[in-house]
Design a protein around this motif. Structure first.
Motif, PDB file in Angstrom:
ATOM      1  N   ASP A 193       0.836  -1.210   0.000  1.00  0.00           N
ATOM      2  CA  ASP A 193       0.000   0.000   0.000  1.00  0.00           C
ATOM      3  C   ASP A 193       0.867   1.254   0.000  1.00  0.00           C
ATOM      4  N   VAL A 194       1.908   1.255   0.835  1.00  0.00           N
ATOM      5  CA  VAL A 194       2.805   2.413   0.892  1.00  0.00           C
ATOM      6  C   VAL A 194       3.484   2.612  -0.461  1.00  0.00           C
ATOM      7  N   ARG A 195       3.956   1.540  -1.040  1.00  0.00           N
ATOM      8  CA  ARG A 195       4.629   1.606  -2.346  1.00  0.00           C
ATOM      9  C   ARG A 195       3.734   2.218  -3.414  1.00  0.00           C
ATOM     10  N   TYR A 196       2.443   1.888  -3.393  1.00  0.00           N
ATOM     11  CA  TYR A 196       1.532   2.349  -4.441  1.00  0.00           C
ATOM     12  C   TYR A 196       0.713   3.574  -4.030  1.00  0.00           C
ATOM     13  N   GLY A 197       1.106   4.205  -2.932  1.00  0.00           N
ATOM     14  CA  GLY A 197       0.499   5.482  -2.575  1.00  0.00           C
ATOM     15  C   GLY A 197      -0.861   5.401  -1.922  1.00  0.00           C
ATOM     16  N   ARG A 198      -1.175   4.249  -1.323  1.00  0.00           N
ATOM     17  CA  ARG A 198      -2.472   4.093  -0.676  1.00  0.00           C
ATOM     18  C   ARG A 198      -2.332   4.334   0.830  1.00  0.00           C
ATOM     19  N   ARG A 199      -3.188   5.156   1.384  1.00  0.00           N
ATOM     20  CA  ARG A 199      -3.156   5.438   2.815  1.00  0.00           C
ATOM     21  C   ARG A 199      -3.508   4.180   3.607  1.00  0.00           C
TER      22      ARG A 199
ATOM     23  N   TRP B 119       3.403   5.547   8.774  1.00  0.00           N
ATOM     24  CA  TRP B 119       3.472   4.983   7.435  1.00  0.00           C
ATOM     25  C   TRP B 119       2.796   5.885   6.403  1.00  0.00           C
ATOM     26  N   ASP B 120       1.750   6.590   6.780  1.00  0.00           N
ATOM     27  CA  ASP B 120       1.118   7.520   5.834  1.00  0.00           C
ATOM     28  C   ASP B 120       2.051   8.685   5.509  1.00  0.00           C
TER      29      ASP B 120
ATOM     30  N   THR C 188       4.269   7.289   2.907  1.00  0.00           N
ATOM     31  CA  THR C 188       3.527   7.244   1.646  1.00  0.00           C
ATOM     32  C   THR C 188       3.519   8.609   0.980  1.00  0.00           C
TER      33      THR C 188
ATOM     34  N   ALA D 182       4.914   9.681  -2.742  1.00  0.00           N
ATOM     35  CA  ALA D 182       3.985  10.237  -3.726  1.00  0.00           C
ATOM     36  C   ALA D 182       4.453  11.611  -4.211  1.00  0.00           C
TER      37      ALA D 182
END
Length: 308
Positions: free
Chosen positions: A250-256, A262-263, A266, A270
């Motif tokens: 999720d972090v790799r693909y920009g998802r909160r 961790w956000d 992210t 991004a």
């Protein structure tokens, strides 16, 4: 052995520069170098992991975050070049870094998740001396490929309710590599402590050859002539082991992921991806919204890029 101790990577970095800049002159592979042998760096606050040195050494904060996610997820995928294109020079003709730590950490010999094994070892025997992660592989690395790991491995010791971690380096470029290696390793240290439900202990960074290249000496000297600020602790990254790989994706693909630490990571990734796509103002605006040391570091890196 030379021991350097501090409460932040910034303190350690400044003290290490002061000693190494007067080190012995050696010329490995034809490159003029100043070197100290047998050095131990002790970081007492592993979450104070982001270098906040003067303008002579501004860290690419986005790459520090990206490399950490890349390693912990077990990846050798080329998406890392978006954050540091200079790594391509060490890749083979197929674009893969043969010395990438991630597959060795999470899928050694194609099937051993050393991270999971070290965690299980300490859960089963908290006093164990066998929580070891090996990264250097003579079967692969003695063959002469371009990207031979500098890190030999990691060890963990749980004592009196505190988890201590040690990293051993056969070689360490103080100016270029140390800040990024410590950032990634201490993230792993923090996570392992959280998975075990124990306090975070001291981080030990053992280096056989700590060195500065001659072409970095003038920049390194600038650190000695200024007041080096201290860097504070980054937000906690404590998160359950169960679901950890999904969180990294999720972090790799920009998802909160609804986790403040961790956000923030992210958001850093991004923002830099926007910068690389040419959306400079949008990237800077996003960086302005990132609080704390990571936001400050990313904005400082953009200032460096704009000045080039």
């Amino acid at each position: 052995m030379t021991t350097i101790s501090g409460d932040s990577i910034t303190e350690l970095f400044a003290r290490a520069v002061r000693l190494t800049i007067d080190g012995e002159k050696v010329i490995p592979r034809g490159m003029d170098t100043r070197e100290l042998l047998d050095v131990r760096l002790l970081l007492h606050e592993p979450r104070a992991r982001l270098l906040a040195a003067p303008s002579g050494r501004v860290l690419n904060t986005a790459f520090a975050v990206a490399e950490t996610v890349w390693i912990l997820s077990g990846s050798d995928a080329p998406w890392i070049y978006e954050f540091n294109g200079q790594l391509r020079q060490y890749a083979e003709d197929d674009g893969i870094l043969r010395g990438a730590y991630g597959p060795r950490l999470r899928c050694w010999d194609g099937h051993v998740d050393q991270l999971a094994l070290a965690l299980a070892t300490l859960r089963g025997d908290p006093d164990s001396r066998r929580a070891v992660i090996q990264l250097y592989d003579p079967a692969r690395d003695a063959g002469g490929h371009r990207d031979v790991p500098c890190t030999l491995g990691y060890r963990f010791h749980l004592r009196q309710g505190r988890l201590h971690m040690a990293t051993t380096m056969r070689s360490q470029d103080l100016w270029t590599g140390l800040p990024y290696d410590v950032f990634a390793a201490t993230t792993l240290h923090e996570l392992m402590a959280s998975w075990l439900g124990v306090e975070l202990g001291v981080y030990h960074h053992h280096v056989d050859s700590l060195h500065l290249y001659e072409h970095d000496l003038d920049k390194a000297a600038s650190v000695l002539n200024t007041t080096v600020p201290t860097s504070g602790k980054l937000p906690s990254l404590e998160t359950p082991w169960e679901g950890f790989d999904a969180l990294l994706a999720d972090v790799r693909y920009g998802r909160r992921v609804n986790h403040p630490g961790w956000d923030t990571m992210t958001a850093v990734l991004a923002s830099y991806q926007q910068w690389k796509r040419g959306q400079r103002e949008a990237a800077v605006a996003k960086a302005e919204d990132i609080e704390g040391a990571l936001g400050e570091g990313l904005r400082a890196w953009y200032a460096v890029l704009r000045g080039r």
